[in-house]
Design an enzyme around this catalytic site. Structure first.
Site, PDB file in Angstrom:
ATOM      1  N   ASP A   7      52.888  15.183  45.890  1.00  0.00           N
ATOM      2  CA  ASP A   7      52.146  13.950  46.193  1.00  0.00           C
ATOM      3  C   ASP A   7      50.857  14.372  46.899  1.00  0.00           C
ATOM      4  OD1 ASP A   7      51.477  11.293  46.651  1.00  0.00           O
ATOM      5  OD2 ASP A   7      52.569  11.229  48.543  1.00  0.00           O
ATOM      6  N   GLU A  68      51.649  13.257  41.234  1.00  0.00           N
ATOM      7  CA  GLU A  68      51.355  11.832  41.171  1.00  0.00           C
ATOM      8  C   GLU A  68      49.923  11.625  40.680  1.00  0.00           C
ATOM      9  OE1 GLU A  68      53.519   8.955  43.391  1.00  0.00           O
ATOM     10  OE2 GLU A  68      51.679   8.344  44.400  1.00  0.00           O
ATOM     11  N   ASP A 141      55.914  11.667  53.220  1.00  0.00           N
ATOM     12  CA  ASP A 141      55.163  12.364  52.168  1.00  0.00           C
ATOM     13  C   ASP A 141      56.046  13.369  51.436  1.00  0.00           C
ATOM     14  OD1 ASP A 141      52.171  11.530  52.791  1.00  0.00           O
ATOM     15  OD2 ASP A 141      53.196  11.921  54.668  1.00  0.00           O
TER      16      ASP A 141
END
Lengths: 165, 165
Positions: A7, A68, A141
Site C-alpha cells: 500500500d 494498490e 497501513d
C-alpha cells in the site's frame, strides 16, 4: 505461492507477505510499515522505500508483487507525490523480475470482504479470519498491505479455476 | 560543473547534459530522449527510464541532477502517472549520490529567457545562443532537458556569487 502486497505512500508504505500453500489456509509470513525519515528530501525517501522493497523481495522471493492502484487522490499534487512512491515500488518488482499486479481499492474490498464498499474494520476482521490471526495486523497501513496480498492470492486462485474448469 | 537535466514522462523523458566550465561558455555534452516501448507494462517502462538514467550518470558523473517539477498536470490521473516517472528519476539520482534540484516550468523559462511566460520557441532560441548551437536540440523533449540543465547551471552560479559577494 508467495505474494508481497504493498500500500504505497511517501510517508508510510504498508506491506504484507502472504503465502498461499497448495493446500490449507493462507499464511501471514510478515507485515510492516516502511517509514522514511520525515525530514529527508523526497529523493532520499524514495531510496528508503526502494531499498526496503528490494530487501523484502530478496528475503521472500515472492511470485507476485500486488500494489494498490489509486486514481482517487484528492488533487493533482497529492496524486503526483503518491505516484513517486508507486513508481519506485513497481521498479523494485520489475528489476527483480517479479510479476506486478495492480488492484483498485474497491477490488481489494470486494475480494476480501465481498463488498466494494466495505469499511476498514470489516476488512481487518476478514483479514484476521482468513489468516487465522488473534488480532488484526498493526498498524493499519500494514493491514492494508496484507489485504492487497490476500486479494492477489484469491484473484489468481479464481483465475486458475476458471482456466481449469 | 556538469549538470544532467531531465524532463520526465512515461512516454518520452527528455534529457540534456550541460557542462559549465570554470571559464568560457556553457557546453552541450549530450542530449536525447528516452522512449520506453509503448506496449510495455508501466513497471517495465519505469525500468527502462531508471536504467537509462543510471547509464547517463555513470557516463557523465554529473554534479547535479535537475528535474522539472510539474504540479500543473491536467488531472489527478495524469499527475499520478507522471509521478511514477519522476519517482524513478529522483531515485536514480539518490542512489548515485548525485544532488537533486527541482525547478518549476516557470523557473526554467525565467532563468533561460528572462520571462516566466516565455514560449517554447523563445526557449529554444536562447538554448541555441547560450550553447552556441547552429540549430535547436531535437526533438523538443531533449531541448526541454537541456533547458532544465542550463537553469541549474545559471541558478547555482547566481547562488555562488551571492554567497561570495
Amino acid at each position: 505461492m508467495i505474494v508481497l502486497g504493498v500500500d504505497p505512500g511517501t510517508v508510510r508504505t504498508g506491506y504484507g507477505v502472504v503465502e498461499r500453500p497448495e493446500a490449507g489456509p493462507y499464511r501471514l509470513v510478515e507485515c510492516g510499515v516502511i517509514r522514511p525519515p520525515a525530514a529527508s528530501a523526497l529523493a532520499l525517501k524514495l531510496d528508503v522505500i526502494f531499498t526496503e522493497l528490494e530487501t523484502l523481495i530478496a528475503r521472500h522471493h515472492p511470485d507476485a508483487l500486488a500494489v494498490e492502484n489509486v486514481f482517487m487522490a484528492s488533487n493533482a499534487r497529492s496524486a503526483l507525490v503518491l505516484g513517486h512512491a508507486r513508481g519506485v515500488i513497481l521498479l523494485a518488482g520489475a528489476r527483480a523480475g517479479v510479476a506486478v499486479a495492480e488492484y483498485a481499492p474497491r477490488e481489494v474490498k470486494s475480494a476480501v470482504v465481498g463488498a466494494g464498499s466495505a469499511t476498514k474494520v470489516q476488512i481487518q476482521r476478514m483479514v484476521m479470519r482468513l489468516l487465522r490471526l488473534k488480532s488484526a495486523p498493526e498498524p493499519t497501513d500494514a493491514a492494508d498491505g496484507v489485504a492487497i496480498a490476500l486479494t492477489h492470492c484469491m484473484r489468481s486462485r479464481t483465475f486458475k479455476r476458471a482456466v481449469v474448469g
